[in-house]
Design an enzyme around this catalytic site. Structure first.
Site, short mmCIF file in Angstrom:
data_model
loop_
_atom_site.label_atom_id
_atom_site.label_comp_id
_atom_site.label_asym_id
_atom_site.label_seq_id
_atom_site.Cartn_x
_atom_site.Cartn_y
_atom_site.Cartn_z
N ASP A 67 0.81 -1.21 0.00
CA ASP A 67 0.00 0.00 0.00
C ASP A 67 0.84 1.27 0.00
O ASP A 67 2.06 1.23 0.19
CB ASP A 67 -0.96 0.01 1.20
N ASN A 136 -7.43 -2.39 14.22
CA ASN A 136 -8.83 -2.70 13.89
C ASN A 136 -8.93 -3.96 13.01
O ASN A 136 -9.98 -4.23 12.44
CB ASN A 136 -9.49 -1.51 13.19
N HIS A 138 -7.19 -4.58 10.23
CA HIS A 138 -6.93 -4.43 8.79
C HIS A 138 -5.67 -5.19 8.38
O HIS A 138 -4.76 -5.41 9.18
CB HIS A 138 -6.89 -2.95 8.36
N GLU A 143 -9.67 -1.92 5.35
CA GLU A 143 -10.29 -1.59 6.63
C GLU A 143 -11.53 -2.46 6.86
O GLU A 143 -12.04 -3.08 5.93
CB GLU A 143 -10.68 -0.10 6.63
C1 F6R Z 1 1.47 -1.35 6.09
C2 F6R Z 1 0.26 -2.14 6.22
C3 F6R Z 1 -0.52 -2.19 7.50
C4 F6R Z 1 0.36 -2.48 8.72
C5 F6R Z 1 -0.48 -2.48 9.99
C6 F6R Z 1 0.38 -2.66 11.23
O1 F6R Z 1 2.04 -1.50 4.81
O2 F6R Z 1 -0.14 -2.72 5.27
O3 F6R Z 1 -1.52 -3.17 7.39
O4 F6R Z 1 1.00 -3.71 8.57
O5 F6R Z 1 -1.17 -1.27 10.10
O6 F6R Z 1 1.18 -1.54 11.38
P1 F6R Z 1 2.28 -1.47 12.56
O7 F6R Z 1 3.29 -2.50 12.23
O8 F6R Z 1 2.84 -0.08 12.45
O9 F6R Z 1 1.56 -1.74 13.82
#
Ligand code: F6R
Length: 252
Positions: A67, A136, A138, A143
């Site tokens: 992403d 959450n 995701h 989301e």
């Molecule tokens: C980032 C992504 C997100 C993160 C998730 C956890 O490329 O795709 O799904 O993996 O938000 O983020 P952290 O590791 O910062 O808790």
């Protein structure tokens, strides 16, 4: 599903790095799906170390990131392109033409999404996808409520996600409201997946995703259906898993 519970966040990262190391030694031309975020920083540090010691090379590796934010320049300090460059790409021998990250500045986002899906297909799909999980539930920026059949698309970020990423921007107001992300279908089409999570804040969501109902309200719950899923948690992230869960599961 195989689950490893590591004692620390650092060990979680090392275990994931070892799996990638094995794969790159056996199959140097692997297509990797990559994630950004706090969970990934130590993982990339270990991969850089392995590269520096001559154990692995990225010369024939192709990467697709999950992403990118919409509307920020690639050079922005909080862009995912910049993150990947700082933590991994600038330290290893990956070829720039083999790096793929969705373009959040594209004029025509629909065309950008389509061409990202096509590029993944043209490279024969993703061999190994690395995932973190949002507070959450995701995965990527899919989301809660995202249908499981989605491919690369633009999303409106929830307030939870914007707040979780505020640290990278300075304040929540500066976090973009939209992002472009691979869809759940792209993720599920990967041949194998590693899901990583650390810390107590993720514990309830990890338990929900891995042992609760499979529902778009908990995007990561779809991973229960993936035939080649490895989950690597630290003790804190595993702390809300049902007490009897590990009786019959593989825990290292
Ligand atoms: C980032 C992504 C997100 C993160 C998730 C956890 O490329 O795709 O799904 O993996 O938000 O983020 P952290 O590791 O910062 O808790």
């Amino acid at each position: 599903m195989r689950i490893y519970v590591a004692d620390t966040k650092d060990e979680m990262a090392y275990r994931a790095a070892e799996i990638i190391e094995d794969r790159l030694i056996k199959y140097p031309d692997t297509t990797l799906g990559l994630a950004t975020g706090g969970t990934m920083i130590e993982l990339y540090r270990y991969l850089v170390q392995m590269y520096e010691r001559g154990i692995i090379s990225f010369k024939s590796v192709v990467t697709f990131n999950l992403d990118e934010y919409v509307g920020i320049e690639p050079s922005h300090p909080a862009s995912f392109r910049r993150f990947m460059y700082e933590y991994l790409f600038k330290h290893v021998d990956i070829l720039p033409q083999n790096v793929h990250i969705p373009d959040g500045m594209a004029h025509d986002m629909r065309a950008e999404c389509k061409s990202y899906d096509c590029a993944i297909k043209e490279h024969g799909g993703i061999d190994l996808q690395i995932l973190g999980i949002g507070l959450n539930g995701h995965i990527g920026f899919n989301e809660p409520g995202t249908p499981f059949g989605t491919t690369t698309h633009v999303v409106d970020l929830t307030e939870t996600t914007r707040a979780a990423n505020a640290g990278f921007f300075g304040s929540i107001e500066d976090v973009p409201k939209q992002a472009v992300t691979m869809g759940i279908k792209n993720i599920m089409q990967s041949r194998s997946i590693i899901l990583m999570a650390s810390g107590e804040a993720k514990a309830d969501m990890v338990a929900k995703a891995l042992t609760g109902p499979i529902t778009p309200q908990v995007p990561a719950s779809v991973l229960q259906l993936h035939p080649q899923l490895t989950v690597i948690l630290d003790r804190q992230a595993a702390s809300s898993m049902p007490k009897d869960y590990f009786d019959c599961s593989f825990v290292a």
